[in-house]
Design an enzyme around this catalytic site. Structure first.
Site, PDB file in Angstrom:
ATOM      1  N   HIS A 249       0.823  -1.217   0.000  1.00  0.00           N
ATOM      2  CA  HIS A 249       0.000   0.000   0.000  1.00  0.00           C
ATOM      3  C   HIS A 249       0.856   1.266   0.000  1.00  0.00           C
ATOM      4  O   HIS A 249       0.521   2.255   0.645  1.00  0.00           O
ATOM      5  CB  HIS A 249      -0.944   0.008   1.217  1.00  0.00           C
ATOM      6  CG  HIS A 249      -2.028  -1.023   1.139  1.00  0.00           C
ATOM      7  ND1 HIS A 249      -3.197  -0.824   0.440  1.00  0.00           N
ATOM      8  CD2 HIS A 249      -2.115  -2.260   1.677  1.00  0.00           C
ATOM      9  CE1 HIS A 249      -3.964  -1.898   0.559  1.00  0.00           C
ATOM     10  NE2 HIS A 249      -3.327  -2.795   1.294  1.00  0.00           N
ATOM     11  N   ASP A 316      -0.713  -5.056   6.066  1.00  0.00           N
ATOM     12  CA  ASP A 316      -1.789  -5.868   5.503  1.00  0.00           C
ATOM     13  C   ASP A 316      -1.587  -6.048   3.999  1.00  0.00           C
ATOM     14  O   ASP A 316      -0.949  -5.237   3.329  1.00  0.00           O
ATOM     15  CB  ASP A 316      -3.153  -5.223   5.770  1.00  0.00           C
ATOM     16  CG  ASP A 316      -3.294  -3.864   5.105  1.00  0.00           C
ATOM     17  OD1 ASP A 316      -2.320  -3.074   5.171  1.00  0.00           O
ATOM     18  OD2 ASP A 316      -4.358  -3.578   4.523  1.00  0.00           O
ATOM     19  N   GLU A 317      -2.161  -7.127   3.486  1.00  0.00           N
ATOM     20  CA  GLU A 317      -2.305  -7.370   2.046  1.00  0.00           C
ATOM     21  C   GLU A 317      -0.998  -7.205   1.275  1.00  0.00           C
ATOM     22  O   GLU A 317      -0.974  -6.657   0.164  1.00  0.00           O
ATOM     23  CB  GLU A 317      -3.389  -6.451   1.474  1.00  0.00           C
ATOM     24  CG  GLU A 317      -4.760  -6.680   2.097  1.00  0.00           C
ATOM     25  CD  GLU A 317      -5.832  -5.756   1.569  1.00  0.00           C
ATOM     26  OE1 GLU A 317      -7.009  -6.131   1.612  1.00  0.00           O
ATOM     27  OE2 GLU A 317      -5.490  -4.629   1.122  1.00  0.00           O
ATOM     28  N   VAL A 318       0.103  -7.681   1.846  1.00  0.00           N
ATOM     29  CA  VAL A 318       1.380  -7.635   1.131  1.00  0.00           C
ATOM     30  C   VAL A 318       1.381  -8.753   0.087  1.00  0.00           C
ATOM     31  O   VAL A 318       1.210  -9.923   0.417  1.00  0.00           O
ATOM     32  CB  VAL A 318       2.563  -7.796   2.098  1.00  0.00           C
ATOM     33  CG1 VAL A 318       3.882  -7.778   1.324  1.00  0.00           C
ATOM     34  CG2 VAL A 318       2.546  -6.680   3.143  1.00  0.00           C
TER      35      VAL A 318
END
Length: 543
Positions: A249, A316-318
């Site tokens: 992100h 998150d969400e790597v």
């Protein structure tokens, strides 16, 4: 008999404190916090109140006679029984006692006691909710006196997570939101400050980050505005803490430092490398990235540490595939990436601790990447109830908030432009909409053993901003977030361990919505007026 307020004054005893902050703006004190709350209470009572006609039979005489007998409340006694600790202005979860007592006698005497100045803030908010505006004379009255209330929160962390990166919100709007959060007895505002779409946070040591990474010039928060936002929350018992999401992100950094970002804005196949466009994340084994992070943290962390006990480093969400484009790694193998991720997070958390704050991360760092985290680290679990239970079982403190229940942006339809092969109804990934009934059913302590419940510090309700801006924000958030606030304050269960009644909740939430509207909040309707005008609970029972 109606109880009215006339010539109301408040006497405040023993609310001073030696707690201070090294803010470059005004120095906050407990006494000043309470004095400001008293003024806000007067405004709430006399300027922002409402006539509750929607909750009584039509054309009924539910108000006390405007010229009848009444007892006036002329003085409010406020007693703080202990001196605030130095942590009062930026406490860890549970570090401040928010309990209070509030009584109104038959003679109209009001007494408020609390251990802390924040407890006094909470009591004054409750006090405003006992009064209504009279439709004839414009005064305010309470039908509830005499009353005695002993109250306090179930959870020490009662948070709202606000994404200010995908959509920019003026600083004044964030202040408005803090006011509404305080009214709902939230005590944390989690600012998701940066993301792949924009970097709206000025970092003087890295001026091009926002100069090039914000959506346009002027759509970023100056250091003065950020300090104002955090201090504003401090005066209202809402600790504002910041998240800089890393290493994923972070594609917006590429606008100023493209050499730091791997897999930037791969189109049209962005979904292979990110959860949403644009793709791109910080390289994992780059000395230039660590130089950048050193500069970033040395600029930002000392500033925000003046106002908050926490700092969120994301995680998150790597996306593993993005590292195939990382010239320092060129691998999506977790056995290669995991040690590098451990080094990355350890580096960041070392800076957070050095600034005197407690690190926070998203659950993936613990549960998917299997990192070794310090016991001081607070893990934010958002994917499932099982994530909360697993985190607690590992002995870590956790902030709950299952997206299946408490994502307020869900259920409004996909914001992506459809591919030619896409078919209706074009739902978003987390449909359906989480209505207020459903939000009430979420229990942050679900399946948590009683001897581990202390590790669940609380929870947050979330608003991601792909389809929200200041125009529709209030309508999307309120009063649904107020349902989450009630769960966090009172608990999901009643005193007998049963789920709280949704039938009763509708009336409470409907009335609270009217109070919010009176306070300038564009909150959505809970029910049409007919439902609560029967004089004996709901007229709209159904499945």
């Amino acid at each position: 008999m109606g109880y009215s307020i006339a010539n109301q004054t408040a006497s405040l005893t023993n609310a001073s404190s030696n707690a201070t902050t090294n803010s470059t703006l005004n120095t906050a004190s407990s006494y000043a916090i309470v004095q400001a709350a008293i003024q806000r209470t007067q405004d709430r009572l006399f300027e922002d109140n409402f006539v509750p006609w929607k909750f009584h039979p039509r054309n009924s005489d539910f108000e006390p006679p405007s010229n009848g007998s009444r007892t006036y409340i002329r003085n409010v006694s406020i007693q703080q029984n202990q001196t605030d600790s130095a942590a009062i202005l930026k406490p860890l979860a549970g570090e401040v006692n928010e309990q209070y007592t509030l009584s109104i006698s038959t003679a109209g005497a009001v007494e408020i006691t609390a251990i802390s100045s924040i407890g006094i803030l909470r009591s004054l908010e409750t006090f405003t909710q006992l009064f209504y505006r009279h439709s004839t004379n414009g005064g305010v009255y309470s039908p509830y006196a005499p009353v005695s209330i002993v109250d306090g929160p179930k959870f020490g962390h009662r948070g709202f997570s606000m994404d200010v990166a995908r959509t920019y919100y003026p600083a004044s709007f964030i202040l408005h939101t803090i006011d509404v959060l305080a009214s709902n007895k939230f005590n944390r505002l989690h600012l998701h400050a940066t993301d792949s779409q924009s970097w709206p946070l000025d970092i003087p040591a890295l001026p091009n980050l926002s100069r090039k990474g914000a959506y346009r010039t002027g759509l970023s928060y100056t250091r003065q505005q950020l300090a104002q936002i955090q201090e504003y929350g401090m005066y209202r018992g809402v600790e504002v803490y910041i998240e800089i999401d890393t290493p994923g992100h972070t594609a917006s950094i590429a606008h100023s430092a493209p050499e730091l970002i791997a897999a930037y804005n791969i189109q049209p196949d962005w979904g292979t490398y990110a959860n949403e466009p644009p793709s791109g994340g910080l390289k994992l084994n780059s000395s230039a990235v660590y130089t950048f992070l050193n500069t970033l943290w040395e600029d930002l962390l000392p500033r925000v540490a003046s106002y908050s006990a926490y700092f969120h480093t994301g995680g998150d969400e790597v996306n593993l595939n993005s590292y195939l484009f990382d010239d320092t790694v060129r691998s999506n193998d977790t056995s290669v990436l995991q040690p590098l991720m451990q080094q990355f997070v350890d580096f960041n958390h070392g800076y957070v601790r050095a600034a005197g704050m407690t690190p926070m991360v998203w659950e993936e760092m613990l549960l998917e990447w299997n990192l070794t985290l310090g016991k001081d680290v607070v893990v934010q679990a958002w994917l499932s109830d099982a994530s909360v239970a697993e985190t607690v079982a590992m002995g870590h403190k956790v902030i709950a908030g299952n997206y299946n229940y408490w994502y307020l942006d869900c259920g409004h339809g996909s914001w992506l432009d459809p591919l030619s092969s896409a078919t209706s109804p074009f739902l978003d990934y987390c449909s359906p909409l989480k209505n207020w009934h459903f939000i009430y059913t979420y229990d942050p302590l679900y399946n948590i053993p009683p001897n581990s419940s202390h590790l669940v510090l609380g929870a947050e309700v979330y608003l991601w901003s792909e389809r929200v801006d200041p125009v529709n924000f209030d309508q999307v958030v309120w009063p649904r977030a107020a349902a989450a606030a009630e769960v966090l304050w009172a608990g999901a269960k009643d005193e007998e361990g049963r789920n709280r009644s949704l039938v009763d909740a509708g009336g409470r939430l409907g009335e609270w919505r009217e109070r919010l509207v009176g306070r300038g909040v564009g909150a959505a309707v809970v029910q049409m007026p007919f439902c609560r005008m029967g004089g004996n609970g709901s007229q709209c029972l159904g499945s």
